[in-house]
Design an enzyme around this catalytic site. Structure first.
Site, PDB file in Angstrom:
ATOM      1  N   GLN A   1      -7.993  -2.353  -0.572  1.00  0.00           N
ATOM      2  CA  GLN A   1      -8.866  -3.529  -0.604  1.00  0.00           C
ATOM      3  C   GLN A   1      -9.879  -3.463   0.549  1.00  0.00           C
ATOM      4  OE1 GLN A   1      -7.170  -7.698  -0.570  1.00  0.00           O
ATOM      5  NE2 GLN A   1      -7.811  -7.412  -2.697  1.00  0.00           N
TER       6      GLN A   1
ATOM      7  N   HIS B   1     -11.190  -6.007   9.367  1.00  0.00           N
ATOM      8  CA  HIS B   1     -11.939  -5.813   8.119  1.00  0.00           C
ATOM      9  C   HIS B   1     -13.229  -5.051   8.374  1.00  0.00           C
ATOM     10  CE1 HIS B   1      -9.305  -9.153   6.958  1.00  0.00           C
ATOM     11  NE2 HIS B   1      -9.503  -8.792   5.699  1.00  0.00           N
TER      12      HIS B   1
ATOM     13  N   GLU C   1       0.815  -1.220   0.000  1.00  0.00           N
ATOM     14  CA  GLU C   1       0.000   0.000   0.000  1.00  0.00           C
ATOM     15  C   GLU C   1       0.848   1.269   0.000  1.00  0.00           C
ATOM     16  OE1 GLU C   1      -0.563  -2.665   1.729  1.00  0.00           O
ATOM     17  OE2 GLU C   1      -2.607  -3.273   1.236  1.00  0.00           O
TER      18      GLU C   1
END
Ligand SMILES: Cc1ncc(C[n+]2csc(CCOP(=O)(O)OP(=O)(O)O)c2C)c(N)n1
Length: 658
Positions: free
Chosen positions: A419, A464, A397
Site C-alpha cells: 500500500q 508514508h 505483508e
C-alpha cells in the site's frame, strides 16, 4: 498405546511400518557419521516419524508438501533417491542445491516438496500461495505444511492461518508439538492449553492427533484430505509428540526432565507399532530382520555413492549466473496511437494489459479490489478480471509475500501492491530471505513483482514518505526498477512482469499525478538495466532517478549555463554502468543525486565505483547529494529542509568551478 487397523490390509499395515522405519534407520546411521565427523549437523526427528510418514502417505503424489527440519520421512516416502539426499547433506553435486544450502533447506518440483528456510514461519504463507493456485485452477488438491510449536509464536503463523481461513484455502497446517523449541518448553512459548485451540480464533476447524500413533495419523489424514479436496478449507492439526534428542545433536537434552524422556520413550511410535503388528501376526521376526537388512543395504549403497562424489567444484561465473533465473528480454514494439496520461495512469494501463496477456497473473494487495487501491491503480480491475485475480488481502505483508512465492512455485505470476513502500518492512523477511535467495539455492524462480508507492514531497510524514530502494539493492537476487516517467513506467512494468525474477518496482507518489507524457496505448516493453541519457551537455554528468530526475530538469531549465549530461537510471538492479562510465569519461565530473538519505545509498556505490573505474578521467571529486540523515518529516517547511533539491545548484556550481 491403542492401535486400530481401520480396515487396512496387512500389506498396508506393513507399508506404514516401513514408512517410519526407513527414516529412523537413516537417522541412526547419520548419528554415527556425525560422531565420526563425516557430516556437519543433524536435526533429529527420532520419535516423530509417524507424523511425516502418515501425512505424506495420505497425500497424492502431485500434492505439495512443505516439511521442516525433522521431517525426513516426507522425503523418503516421496521416494527421493537416498544418494541425492546424502549428497545434499554433504554439499555435493547430486544434492539439490549445488552445495549452496545445507540439510533440509531445499525444494524439488520433481517430488512436489518445498523445503524450509531457516526463518521457519514464511513456509506457512508459501503453502497458502500453492493452495491458492490450485483453487484458482480448480484443482481438487490439498497442500500440507509442517511447523513446530515453537514457530507458531511467529507472526507468520498467525498471518498464514488468517489468510487461509479468509480465502478458504485447502491447506493442512500440521503443527508438531514436540514439547520444546530448542530449549524453550511450551509453557514459555504460549499460554493456551493446546495449539489446536487457536483454530477457533481463525474460524478454522482444528484437531488434536496422537502424533506417535501411525494408524491414528494415517487414518485421520486419509479422511481429512478426502474431505478437504471435496470442500476446500484449511485445517489446523496439532500432533502431540516429543523431541527425543537435542534440538541438533550438539545441543543435547540436559534441560529436559528425565521423566519426560522416559514417558515418551515408552510411547515410541515404531517400537509400539512393531509390538502391535507382531501381536496381530502381521509382522514376523524373520520379516522384520529381512526388512531391516534391505534398508541397511539401501542406505549403505547410497552412502557409498555420495561419499564417492568429489567435493563440488564451481567458479565465480557459475555462482553469479544462478543468482537470477535466465531471462531473455523480448522487445515488443509499441503500436501507433498515444494518449497524454499521468504516471499513475500509465502504471494502471500497463498492469491491465499484463493481466490481459498473462492469464496466470494475480494481483494481491490491501484494498485493491473494488476500492481500486489507495492510489486507484487497480480501479475497475475487478469488473474486468474478477475478484479471484484482483484479490484483497488482510493486513499481513509477510504472509502475502510468502503466498506470492507459493503462487510462483505452483505456476502463477503475482503482482503485489504494497500500500505504501514504507510497509514493506512488515514483509521484509520473505523478500530478502526467500524470494531473493530461492533461485540460487534450489533453482526455483520467484515470479513476483512488488509495486512500491514511495517517496517524499507529499507531506505524509515518517511512515508514508520513505524511498527505501537501498534496502533491496543491497540484496543479491532482487531486481529493482525505479521509473521517473509514464512511458518508462508502462514499458518497464510489462518487462518486470514478464521477468520470472523478483522485482521491486518503485513508483514515486509525488510523480503519480504531476507527470504527464504521451504514452502508447498499446502494450510494449522496455528492457531493465538501461539508463536513459535525457540531456547531453558535456561539462558535468548528473546521475539520478525517480523524483531526482524532475528536480534536475527544473534546475536545468532555470539555469541554462549548466551544461549537463543528465542520466536517468530507470533501473537500479541491474544498473547500467556503461552509460555512466561513458559520460563520466567525457565530462570528468560527476554528481549523483538521490532522494534517499545519503549513507549507504546507491549514490555511495556509484561514487565508489567511479573512483575505481574512471579515476584517470576525473577532474573533480565525485559528488553525492541525498536527503538529510533524519526520518522524513511531515510539515512541508521541514520536508524542504530534509530533501536535497535546494542544495543541488550549489554543488553544481562547485563542480563547474573546480
Ligand atoms: C526467525 C528465527 N528465529 C530463531 C531461529 C532459531 N531456531 C531454529 S529452530 C528453533 C526452534 C524451533 O522450534 P519448533 O518450531 O518447536 O520446532 P522443533 O525444532 O521443535 O521441531 C529456533 C529457535 C530461527 N531459525 N529463525
Amino acid at each position: 498405546m491403542q492401535f486400530q487397523h481401520h480396515g487396512l490390509s496387512h500389506e498396508e499395515l506393513l507399508d506404514l511400518y516401513k514408512a517410519m522405519l526407513k527414516p529412523r534407520m537413516i537417522e541412526e546411521k547419520m548419528l554415527i557419521l556425525l560422531r565420526q565427523g563425516k557430516i556437519s549437523k543433524w536435526f533429529s526427528g527420532i520419535g516423530q516419524e509417524a507424523i511425516a510418514a502418515g501425512v505424506t502417505l495420505a497425500l497424492h503424489p502431485e500434492e505439495y508438501i512443505l516439511p521442516m527440519h525433522r521431517n525426513l520421512g516426507v522425503f523418503t516416502n516421496r521416494n527421493v533417491p537416498l544418494n541425492r539426499l546424502f549428497s545434499q547433506w554433504q554439499g555435493k553435486k547430486s544434492g539439490f542445491t549445488k552445495g549452496r544450502d545445507r540439510s533440509f533447506h531445499f525444494g524439488t518440483q520433481e517430488y512436489r516438496i518445498v523445503g524450509m528456510i531457516s526463518h521457519l514461519g514464511p513456509q506457512l504463507g508459501v503453502a497458502d500461495g500453492i493452495a491458492l493456485a490450485d483453487r484458482l485452477r480448480g484443482n481438487k488438491r490439498v497442500t500440507a505444511v509442517f511447523t513446530g510449536e515453537g514457530a507458531t509464536s511467529e507472526g507468520d503463523f498467525h498471518e498464514a492461518l488468517n489468510i487461509a481461513a479468509v480465502w478458504d484455502l485447502p491447506v493442512l497446517f500440521c503443527v508438531e508439538n514436540n514439547g520444546y523449541g530448542l530449549s524453550t518448553p511450551t509453557s514459555e512459548q504460549f499460554r493456551c492449553k493446546h495449539i489446536a485451540d487457536k483454530g477457533k480464533g481463525y474460524g478454522m476447524e482444528s484437531y488434536i492427533i496422537d502424533g506417535n500413533n501411525i494408524l491414528e495419523v494415517y487414518s485421520r489424514l486419509k479422511a481429512l484430505t478426502k474431505s478437504v479436496r471435496q470442500r476446500p478449507r484449511p485445517l489446523l492439526l496439532e500432533f502431540k509428540t516429543f523431541r527425543m534428542r537435542g534440538h541438533e545433536e550438539a545441543s543435547g537434552t540436559k534441560y529436559v526432565p528425565q521423566h519426560l524422556l522416559d514417558e515418551w520413550a515408552a510411547r515410541d511410535p515404531i517400537e509400539n507399532y512393531v509390538a502391535y503388528l507382531k501381536e496381530e501376526k502381521v509382522l514376523s521376526e524373520e520379516a522384520e530382520v529381512a526388512i531391516k537388512k534391505e534398508f541397511i543395504h539401501e542406505i549403505d549403497e547410497n552412502l557409498q555413492l555420495a561419499f564417492a562424489e568429489e567435493p563440488i567444484q564451481s567458479n565465480e561465473s557459475i555462482e553469479l549466473n544462478d543468482v537470477y533465473k535466465e531471462f531473455v528480454y523480448q522487445y515488443i514494439k509499441e503500436k501507433e496511437g498515444k494518449s497524454n496520461i499521468r504516471l499513475v495512469d500509465a502504471i494502471s494501463a500497463g498492469l491491465r494489459q499484463s493481466m490481459e496477456k498473462h492469464d496466470n497473473l494475480v494481483i494481491l494487495g490491501q484494498d485493491i479490489a473494488d476500492y481500486g487501491g489507495v492510489f486507484k491503480v487497480t480501479e475497475g480491475f475487478t469488473e474486468a478480471f474478477g475478484k479471484d485475480r484482483v484479490r484483497n488481502t488482510p493486513i499481513c505483508e509477510s504472509a502475502v509475500v510468502s503466498a506470492a512465492m507459493g503462487l510462483s512455485i505452483n505456476g502463477m505470476k503475482t503482482v503485489m501492491e504494497m500500500q505504501f513502500a514504507d510497509f514493506v518492512s512488515s514483509g521484509f523477511n520473505p523478500i530478502v530471505n526467500y524470494l531473493a535467495k530461492v533461485h540460487y539455492r534450489w533453482n526455483e524462480p520467484a515470479d513476483v513483482v512488488i509495486r512500491m508507492p514511495c517517496g517524499a514531497g507529499v507531506g505524509a510524514g515518517p511512515f508514508h514518505s520513505q524511498t527505501n530502494e537501498a534496502w533491496f539493492t543491497k540484496t543479491p537476487g532482487l531486481k529493482v526498477v525505479y521509473p521517473a516517467f509514464p512511458y518508462d513506467a508502462k514499458g518497464l512494468l510489462a518487462t518486470a512482469i514478464n521477468d520470472p525474477n523478483p522485482v521491486l518496482f518503485f513508483e514515486h507518489k509525488a510523480l503519480y499525478r504531476s507527470i504527464y507524457q504521451d504514452v502508447p496505448d498499446s502494450y510494449y516493453t522496455l528492457p531493465l538495466g538501461q539508463a536513459s541519457l535525457l540531456k547531453e551537455g558535456g561539462d558535468i554528468t548528473v546521475v539520478t532517478y525517480g523524483a531526482g530526475v524532475h528536480w534536475m530538469l527544473e534546475i536545468l531549465d532555470n539555469n541554462t549555463h549548466f551544461k549537463v549530461d543528465l542520466i536517468d537510471l530507470r533501473s537500479l538492479q541491474p544498473l547500467d554502468w556503461e552509460t555512466i562510465y561513458s559520460s563520466v569519461r567525457k565530462t570528468g565530473k560527476c554528481l549523483i543525486v538521490q532522494e534517499d538519505t545519503l549513507f549507504g545509498g546507491i549514490a555511495s556505490d556509484i561514487s565508489a565505483t567511479l573512483m575505481e573505474k574512471c579515476f584517470e578521467f576525473l577532474d573533480a571529486p565525485v559528488k553525492r547529494i541525498g536527503s538529510m540523515e533524519t526520518p522524513v518529516p511531515f510539515a512541508r517547511t521541514l520536508e524542504d529542509i530534509y530533501l536535497p533539491k535546494g542544495r543541488i545548484v550549489e554543488v553544481l556550481n562547485e563542480l563547474v568551478n573546480y
